[in-house]
Design a protein around this motif. Structure first.
Motif, PDB file in Angstrom:
ATOM      1  N   HIS A 126       0.453  -1.302   0.397  1.00 36.95           N
ATOM      2  CA  HIS A 126      -0.027   0.033   0.136  1.00 36.95           C
ATOM      3  C   HIS A 126       0.933   1.179   0.301  1.00 36.95           C
ATOM      4  O   HIS A 126       0.387   2.763  -0.062  1.00 36.95           O
TER       5      HIS A 126
ATOM      6  N   GLY B 267      -3.019  -4.977   0.215  1.00 34.94           N
ATOM      7  CA  GLY B 267      -3.849  -4.992  -0.425  1.00 34.94           C
ATOM      8  C   GLY B 267      -5.264  -5.619  -0.378  1.00 34.94           C
ATOM      9  O   GLY B 267      -5.883  -6.030   0.123  1.00 34.94           O
ATOM     10  N   SER B 268      -5.964  -5.769  -2.133  1.00 36.49           N
ATOM     11  CA  SER B 268      -6.960  -6.321  -2.338  1.00 36.49           C
ATOM     12  C   SER B 268      -7.059  -7.769  -3.109  1.00 36.49           C
ATOM     13  O   SER B 268      -7.715  -8.262  -3.427  1.00 36.49           O
ATOM     14  N   GLY B 269      -5.212  -8.137  -3.100  1.00 38.02           N
ATOM     15  CA  GLY B 269      -4.855  -9.314  -3.977  1.00 38.02           C
ATOM     16  C   GLY B 269      -5.668 -10.314  -3.264  1.00 38.02           C
ATOM     17  O   GLY B 269      -5.907 -10.515  -1.809  1.00 38.02           O
TER      18      GLY B 269
ATOM     19  N   TRP C 266      -6.460  -4.761  -8.121  1.00 39.31           N
ATOM     20  CA  TRP C 266      -6.210  -4.129  -7.242  1.00 39.31           C
ATOM     21  C   TRP C 266      -5.011  -3.077  -8.106  1.00 39.31           C
ATOM     22  O   TRP C 266      -5.682  -1.488  -7.330  1.00 39.31           O
TER      23      TRP C 266
ATOM     24  N   GLN D 208      -7.811  -0.108  -9.257  1.00 38.37           N
ATOM     25  CA  GLN D 208      -8.610   0.480  -7.763  1.00 38.37           C
ATOM     26  C   GLN D 208      -6.896   1.201  -7.317  1.00 38.37           C
ATOM     27  O   GLN D 208      -7.724   2.500  -7.078  1.00 38.37           O
TER      28      GLN D 208
END
Length: 495
Positions: free
Chosen positions: A203, A230-232, A274, A277
């Motif tokens: 991040h 993160g969003s992974g 991600w 995003q």
């Protein structure tokens, strides 16, 4: 031409695959969920199986002429100011090994901070690289290690001028950060590369209020776990490259030695989405996370018996150089319980899973996915923990060694000790013997014992008392630590 970060090549190719009605006579054998067990489909949903296609011969053609993955990697590199980026679906445990193998080979030296993750030690075992351990900066009051200073790397290079490069962990799982720019300068004065294990820092590039990240600080190779902050999805990892000290094709071939030939498109899609995003909304999302973390930290500090570590605790002379506030590390020593007890109670009684836990701390990781509802449950759970603490069993004592006692001599190369003749001895007779296995309190996964280290009683006592107190030791051959695997008698001479 500027990169178009509204695009997501993997996601777009996956949508095309379904829109075109591709019919596969190839793996995976579930054939787009049709063959999956109905109970599994009900629990996981068909979307998981629909996204599970071959990377080549499915998502892309058999010769990857669509450059789907390559275009996604190029966009990721652009997002973090790298020159090259590679995706892997085997986690940063693979990425960091590939980075090490790209810098040094068997019997060559690599400077490594001793607070490194067990995956680095596994890389030493596999490669035969000779580690030159650089001592962390140790907070004796809090029993916590921070990354070594640039001066310690400078000294290590002076003592080992034949070293091929350096590896440092920043941020640590506790959120403490190194002065990466200064360490990179130490390496680059010698035209040697710096590897940064930035698994906990995915991040960092996306908000100016966060510490600097490896590529920004001049590192040559950076390893990042997209799934951590993160969003992974779990196991999604990337490694980035800048400069000319490591050739990109060399790094790729080293990764190919370790990576799977059946990568998960689901993981690729998670990393690709991600990145989009974060580039489009990262500053907004990370800004919200930072504001929320500040509120949570202030609220925890108001709860009697708890203290959330902050910049004043972690940064300063002889400590860390910078601080990421999103990992809320909570000291529970004021409650008279261990972090192991606190984590177990919160999971059992309040359905809250903590990240870190050690003999005196628990960690509550705040990300851009949290809001006042999730953090409200956390704060309520912590208040309930404080009320319950007096009724919990007396905290078992963990005998944590002093910094000097914690460090053991490296008597053999990790690979030689791990693969050589070995025997199991009672833990009471193990002091003085050379370890043939790794023993790692997990989390955060920093080994207390490495293959090739000469065992000492203080470290053995720490592990025994820690295990009795609830410490998780997933890797010793004897899970109860009644015996320890050591180099066989007659093979113990140091190299």
């Amino acid at each position: 031409m500027s990169a178009d970060h509204h695009r997501a090549p993997v996601l777009e190719a996956l949508a095309d695959f379904h829109r075109q009605g591709q019919l596969a006579f190839s793996p995976p054998g579930h054939k787009q969920a049709r063959g999956a067990d109905p109970a599994v489909r009900e629990l996981l949903g068909d979307a998981v199986f629909l996204g599970d296609v071959l990377a080549s011969g499915g998502l892309d053609d058999r010769l990857t002429r669509g450059r789907v993955l390559r275009r996604a990697e190029e966009l990721m590199a652009d997002a973090v100011d790298a020159e090259h980026t590679f995706f892997t679906t085997c986690g940063s445990s693979l990425s960091v090994k590939a980075a090490m193998l790209a810098v040094a080979g068997p019997h060559e030296k690599l400077l490594i901070s001793r607070d490194t993750h067990k995956s680095v030690v596994s890389g030493l075992v596999l490669s035969g690289i000779e580690p030159v351990w650089v001592e962390p900066r140790w907070d004796a009051e809090r029993h916590l290690a921070h990354a070594p200073s640039a001066e310690r790397f400078e000294q290590a290079f002076q003592e080992h001028p034949d070293a091929k490069g350096a590896l440092v962990v920043s941020p640590t799982p506790y959120g403490a950060c190194a002065d990466l720019k200064a360490i990179a300068e130490v390496c680059h004065r010698r035209s040697l590369p710096l590897i940064v294990d930035e698994a906990w820092g995915a991040h960092l590039p996306f908000h100016p209020g966060l510490p600097s990240w490896a590529m920004d600080a001049g590192a040559d190779i950076c390893v990042t776990s997209v799934h951590k902050m993160g969003s992974g999805l779990e196991q999604g990892s990337v490694f980035h490259l800048r400069g000319d000290l490591v050739q990109p094709q060399l790094l790729k071939t080293r990764a190919d030695l370790l990576g799977t030939t059946s990568p998960s498109v689901l993981l690729y899609a998670g990393m690709d989405g991600w990145r989009r995003q974060m580039v489009l909304r990262g500053r907004e999302l990370m800004g919200g996370a930072l504001d929320l973390a500040a509120e949570v930290r202030a609220a925890i500090e108001e709860i009697d018996g708890l203290h959330v570590n902050d910049r004043d605790d972690f940064c300063g002379e002889g400590l860390a150089d910078d601080f990421d506030p999103l990992p809320c590390v909570i000291d529970v020593v004021g409650l008279g319980i261990t972090g192991f007890q606190a984590a177990d109670w919160l999971r059992e009684h309040r359905r809250l899973d903590m990240h870190l836990n050690d003999h005196r701390r628990i960690g509550a990781q705040i990300t851009h996915a949290d809001d006042r509802e999730t953090t409200g449950e956390l704060l309520t759970g912590l208040k309930d923990l404080v009320q319950a603490a007096p009724e919990l069993p007396r905290a078992p004592r963990v005998d944590v060694p002093s910094p000097t006692e914690l460090r053991m001599a490296q008597a053999q190369l990790p690979r030689d000790a791990f693969f050589g003749p070995a025997e199991d001895v009672p833990v009471g007779r193990a002091a003085g013997r050379i370890a043939a296995e790794m023993i790692t309190p997990y989390p955060p996964g920093i080994p207390a014992v490495l293959p090739g280290e000469r065992l000492t009683e203080p470290v053995l006592r720490y592990l025994r008392t820690g295990l009795e107190a609830g410490m998780n030791l997933p890797d010793p051959s004897d899970p109860e630590l009644r015996t320890i695997r050591v180099v066989a008698a007659g093979n113990q001479s140091a190299e």
